[in-house]
Design a protein around this motif. Structure first.
Motif, PDB file in Angstrom:
ATOM      1  N   LYS A 210       1.684  15.793   1.081  1.00 44.50           N
ATOM      2  CA  LYS A 210       0.295  15.975   0.894  1.00 44.50           C
ATOM      3  C   LYS A 210      -0.205  14.903   0.084  1.00 44.50           C
ATOM      4  O   LYS A 210      -0.088  14.755  -1.212  1.00 44.50           O
ATOM      5  CB  LYS A 210       0.270  17.122   0.150  1.00 44.50           C
ATOM      6  N   ALA A 211      -0.839  13.838   0.828  1.00 45.23           N
ATOM      7  CA  ALA A 211      -1.176  12.644   0.071  1.00 45.23           C
ATOM      8  C   ALA A 211      -2.557  12.737  -1.000  1.00 45.23           C
ATOM      9  O   ALA A 211      -3.396  13.692  -0.405  1.00 45.23           O
ATOM     10  CB  ALA A 211      -1.720  11.462   1.064  1.00 45.23           C
ATOM     11  N   GLY A 212      -2.310  12.515  -2.464  1.00 43.78           N
ATOM     12  CA  GLY A 212      -3.250  12.648  -3.284  1.00 43.78           C
ATOM     13  C   GLY A 212      -3.910  11.589  -3.604  1.00 43.78           C
ATOM     14  O   GLY A 212      -5.275  11.550  -4.166  1.00 43.78           O
ATOM     15  N   ARG A 213      -3.189  10.303  -3.481  1.00 44.08           N
ATOM     16  CA  ARG A 213      -3.826   8.859  -3.671  1.00 44.08           C
ATOM     17  C   ARG A 213      -3.414   7.906  -3.173  1.00 44.08           C
ATOM     18  O   ARG A 213      -2.342   7.988  -2.358  1.00 44.08           O
ATOM     19  CB  ARG A 213      -3.375   8.567  -5.359  1.00 44.08           C
ATOM     20  N   LEU A 214      -4.358   6.764  -2.872  1.00 42.29           N
ATOM     21  CA  LEU A 214      -3.793   5.536  -2.467  1.00 42.29           C
ATOM     22  C   LEU A 214      -3.665   4.781  -3.593  1.00 42.29           C
ATOM     23  O   LEU A 214      -4.580   4.429  -4.315  1.00 42.29           O
ATOM     24  CB  LEU A 214      -4.741   5.107  -1.238  1.00 42.29           C
ATOM     25  N   GLU A 215      -2.498   3.877  -3.616  1.00 43.31           N
ATOM     26  CA  GLU A 215      -2.472   3.040  -4.703  1.00 43.31           C
ATOM     27  C   GLU A 215      -1.838   1.667  -4.111  1.00 43.31           C
ATOM     28  O   GLU A 215      -1.249   1.567  -2.847  1.00 43.31           O
ATOM     29  CB  GLU A 215      -1.178   3.504  -5.667  1.00 43.31           C
ATOM     30  N   VAL A 216      -2.077   0.446  -4.801  1.00 40.91           N
ATOM     31  CA  VAL A 216      -1.519  -0.826  -4.322  1.00 40.91           C
ATOM     32  C   VAL A 216      -0.302  -0.943  -5.467  1.00 40.91           C
ATOM     33  O   VAL A 216      -0.731  -1.110  -6.768  1.00 40.91           O
ATOM     34  CB  VAL A 216      -2.388  -1.920  -4.323  1.00 40.91           C
ATOM     35  N   TYR A 217       0.787  -1.431  -5.004  1.00 39.88           N
ATOM     36  CA  TYR A 217       2.070  -1.659  -5.784  1.00 39.88           C
ATOM     37  C   TYR A 217       2.160  -3.323  -5.709  1.00 39.88           C
ATOM     38  O   TYR A 217       2.150  -3.739  -4.520  1.00 39.88           O
ATOM     39  CB  TYR A 217       3.047  -0.965  -5.480  1.00 39.88           C
ATOM     40  N   ASP A 218       2.136  -3.910  -7.182  1.00 43.37           N
ATOM     41  CA  ASP A 218       2.560  -5.123  -7.072  1.00 43.37           C
ATOM     42  C   ASP A 218       3.801  -5.399  -7.338  1.00 43.37           C
ATOM     43  O   ASP A 218       4.339  -4.962  -8.175  1.00 43.37           O
ATOM     44  CB  ASP A 218       1.662  -5.974  -8.167  1.00 43.37           C
ATOM     45  N   THR A 219       4.704  -6.253  -6.498  1.00 45.08           N
ATOM     46  CA  THR A 219       5.945  -6.036  -6.538  1.00 45.08           C
ATOM     47  C   THR A 219       6.143  -7.296  -7.573  1.00 45.08           C
ATOM     48  O   THR A 219       7.597  -7.312  -8.181  1.00 45.08           O
ATOM     49  CB  THR A 219       6.869  -6.799  -5.181  1.00 45.08           C
ATOM     50  N   ALA A 220       5.466  -8.126  -7.926  1.00 45.28           N
ATOM     51  CA  ALA A 220       5.820  -9.334  -8.919  1.00 45.28           C
ATOM     52  C   ALA A 220       5.618  -8.550 -10.341  1.00 45.28           C
ATOM     53  O   ALA A 220       6.722  -8.946 -11.164  1.00 45.28           O
ATOM     54  CB  ALA A 220       4.839 -10.479  -8.811  1.00 45.28           C
ATOM     55  N   THR A 221       4.678  -7.898 -10.752  1.00 44.58           N
ATOM     56  CA  THR A 221       4.525  -7.497 -11.938  1.00 44.58           C
ATOM     57  C   THR A 221       5.135  -5.847 -12.035  1.00 44.58           C
ATOM     58  O   THR A 221       5.350  -5.220 -13.292  1.00 44.58           O
ATOM     59  CB  THR A 221       3.108  -7.066 -12.313  1.00 44.58           C
TER      60      THR A 221
ATOM     61  N   LEU B  19       1.017  -1.202   0.009  1.00 42.94           N
ATOM     62  CA  LEU B  19       0.134  -0.086  -0.055  1.00 42.94           C
ATOM     63  C   LEU B  19       0.709   1.290  -0.064  1.00 42.94           C
ATOM     64  O   LEU B  19       1.940   1.323   0.945  1.00 42.94           O
ATOM     65  CB  LEU B  19      -0.946   0.038   1.408  1.00 42.94           C
ATOM     66  N   LEU B  20       0.589   2.071  -0.986  1.00 44.83           N
ATOM     67  CA  LEU B  20       1.386   3.471  -1.087  1.00 44.83           C
ATOM     68  C   LEU B  20       0.329   4.858  -0.952  1.00 44.83           C
ATOM     69  O   LEU B  20      -0.516   4.520  -1.452  1.00 44.83           O
ATOM     70  CB  LEU B  20       2.099   3.429  -2.404  1.00 44.83           C
ATOM     71  N   THR B  21       0.944   5.804  -0.582  1.00 46.84           N
ATOM     72  CA  THR B  21       0.343   6.965  -1.072  1.00 46.84           C
ATOM     73  C   THR B  21       1.157   7.628  -2.088  1.00 46.84           C
ATOM     74  O   THR B  21       2.182   7.532  -2.141  1.00 46.84           O
ATOM     75  CB  THR B  21       0.175   7.970   0.202  1.00 46.84           C
ATOM     76  N   ALA B  22       0.700   8.458  -2.936  1.00 45.90           N
ATOM     77  CA  ALA B  22       1.298   9.297  -3.994  1.00 45.90           C
ATOM     78  C   ALA B  22       0.863  10.663  -3.501  1.00 45.90           C
ATOM     79  O   ALA B  22      -0.001  11.128  -3.263  1.00 45.90           O
ATOM     80  CB  ALA B  22       0.669   8.985  -5.405  1.00 45.90           C
ATOM     81  N   GLU B  23       2.137  11.462  -3.492  1.00 42.63           N
ATOM     82  CA  GLU B  23       2.185  13.120  -2.746  1.00 42.63           C
ATOM     83  C   GLU B  23       2.120  14.013  -3.748  1.00 42.63           C
ATOM     84  O   GLU B  23       3.339  13.784  -4.532  1.00 42.63           O
ATOM     85  CB  GLU B  23       3.209  12.724  -1.713  1.00 42.63           C
ATOM     86  N   SER B  24       1.361  14.856  -3.916  1.00 44.72           N
ATOM     87  CA  SER B  24       1.428  15.822  -4.813  1.00 44.72           C
ATOM     88  C   SER B  24       2.418  16.880  -4.317  1.00 44.72           C
ATOM     89  O   SER B  24       3.107  17.628  -5.266  1.00 44.72           O
ATOM     90  CB  SER B  24       0.111  16.755  -4.991  1.00 44.72           C
ATOM     91  N   SER B  25       2.758  17.110  -3.382  1.00 46.20           N
ATOM     92  CA  SER B  25       3.709  17.958  -2.489  1.00 46.20           C
ATOM     93  C   SER B  25       4.186  17.238  -1.123  1.00 46.20           C
ATOM     94  O   SER B  25       3.708  16.018  -0.863  1.00 46.20           O
ATOM     95  CB  SER B  25       3.238  19.336  -2.259  1.00 46.20           C
TER      96      SER B  25
END
Length: 468
Positions: free
Chosen positions: A151-162, A142-148
């Motif tokens: 400042k979290a702008g999105r929640l994302e799921v990162y697949d380490t296999a793909t 589970l990651l956040t993507a920060e615009s600054s």
């Protein structure tokens, strides 16, 4: 100052750095006085140690450049040795027979847990910076993507296999000036977080929740006054729960409503739902005070911790406890069984337990040569491995911003460069009482970070099998 005194100084400074008030100006040089709790989680290392000057004979002052998450150069193994009940000590252990601190030789994470390590780009395709939160499984992060910054702008799921990322949700605008998300918690079906306005005097916080599988976040509710002194949160099937820095655990229904204090939680601090312990954040008292029990808030059952005399800073998770016992780290189960000692290590006051199983500790390497280097290490009681986080190049490290988290990470491209200069010893800060005043020319050294910024090396402890 002898070798043992210097080793103890390093450990004391590490704890003081963790418990110190937030510095004016964060460690990356980007903001000032921002978000006390998360900043300490994200950049644990380079606090005030470079400014500590030790007078080493002959009027020469040397700062050893010991940043507290810097890796050393050693490679090979360290396994703890168990002590039988007849060998248990009833008082504080003494130093090693030589008078020098005994050292644990460490193995690298790449050598011991290669299947749990992977690379993560620092930025998403749109340039927003990734911040690890925690592992969802052995292969999902589970990651956040920060615009600054923060400042979290999105929640994302990162697949380490793909090596691909999927957006779970866009973070909603809280509609409050100066608002920052402080921490996340992942439950069986939901992801929750809380936020506040850390840069003003408002005593206010709010809670949000969304489906773990993705969807639209919604605000559960908000609290003010003492109830906003949130320390850690949890999430159940029907409620958001949180503990206060002053102790006590509360819940609020996901559908909203009045906060309710959970009965019997006076003085307790949430560890990870449903577990609570009787020691919390620094506002709760001395960082050297020991934890004495673990309570299951669903069943109401409490487990007393049995520890030997002389142990300090004892912290326990669901099964294992870690604390300082003289010059070594004590490892044991809650009932005092399977007791071991780890030489050359010291415990941490912020969070000894990660992922409910591992001990997060400090190692001071080079004590026998006088070149002190401090490293973050993870100890696995199941296998006995003591594993260094990082590559030995130095640099800061971070851990995921949930409680608890299974994620530790660092930027292998960053390196620490040591710079030394000669100064007039009379301008140096005063030394401890009784120490000689520097005279003549003195050498002062400091360390700074250079490079990096492309990808993170991440260790997901959920991917470590119990037998490894």
């Amino acid at each position: 100052m002898n070798d043992r005194d210097e080793a103890e100084l390093i450990r004391t400074l590490a704890r003081a750095a963790e418990a110190a008030p937030e510095p004016v100006g964060d460690l990356i040089g980007t903001i000032h006085r921002r978000r006390r709790r998360r900043t300490r989680r994200r950049v644990q290392s380079a606090l005030a140690v470079a400014g500590v000057i030790a007078v080493i004979g002959g009027g020469t002052a040397v700062a050893r450049g010991a940043f507290f998450n810097r890796g050393g150069e050693g490679q090979v193994v360290s396994k703890a040795t168990a002590t039988s009940p007849s060998e248990e000590r009833s008082s504080t252990p003494t130093a090693s027979p030589t008078g020098r601190p005994r050292e644990t030789v460490l193995r690298s994470a790449a050598e011991v847990w290669p299947s749990a390590m992977f690379k993560l780009p620092v930025q998403a395709a749109d340039g927003w910076r990734y911040q690890p939160v925690t592992g969802l499984s052995a292969t999902k992060l589970l990651l956040t993507a920060e615009s600054s910054f923060e400042k979290a702008g999105r929640l994302e799921v990162y697949d380490t296999a793909t090596r691909t990322s999927t957006v779970l949700a866009n973070m909603p605008d809280a509609g409050v000036k100066g608002y920052f998300v402080q921490g996340y918690e992942v439950g069986a079906a939901s992801i929750a977080w809380w936020g506040t306005t850390p840069n003003n005097s408002d005593r206010w916080a709010d809670f949000w929740v969304m489906p773990r599988s993705g969807g639209t976040p919604r605000r559960v509710g908000e609290v003010t006054g003492d109830l906003s002194r949130v320390e850690r949160i949890g999430v159940t099937s029907d409620s958001v729960v949180w503990s206060l820095t002053i102790g006590g655990v509360y819940r609020m229904p996901m559908g909203g409503g009045v906060p309710e204090r959970i009965e019997g939680t006076d003085g307790l601090h949430l560890l990870s739902w449903p577990l609570a312990v009787d020691f919390g954040a620094k506002e709760s008292g001395s960082t050297y005070r020991n934890q004495t029990r673990v309570v299951n808030l669903e069943t109401g059952r409490g487990t007393e911790v049995k520890a030997p005399e002389g142990v300090k800073n004892l912290r326990c998770g669901p099964t294992w406890c870690f604390g300082d016992w003289g010059d070594e780290v004590l490892v044991q189960k809650l009932d005092g069984s399977d007791r071991k000692t780890l030489p050359g290590l010291s415990s941490r006051s912020d969070a000894n337990n990660v992922s409910g199983r591992f001990g997060m500790l400090d190692a001071v390497e080079g004590a026998n040569t006088g070149d002190y280097l401090s490293s973050l290490v993870v100890y696995d009681p199941d296998s006995g491995f003591t594993v260094r986080m990082g590559t030995g190049n130095g640099g800061t490290w971070g851990r995921g911003i949930s409680s608890p988290t299974s994620i530790l990470y660092w930027d292998e491209g960053k390196k620490q460069v040591r710079e030394c200069k000669t100064v007039d010893g009379r301008i140096l800060p005063p030394q401890a009482s009784g120490e000689p005043v520097p005279t003549g020319e003195s050498t002062v050294c400091s360390t700074k970070e250079v490079g990096g910024g492309k990808e993170l090396t991440v260790v997901n402890l959920l991917a470590v099998p119990p037998t490894e």
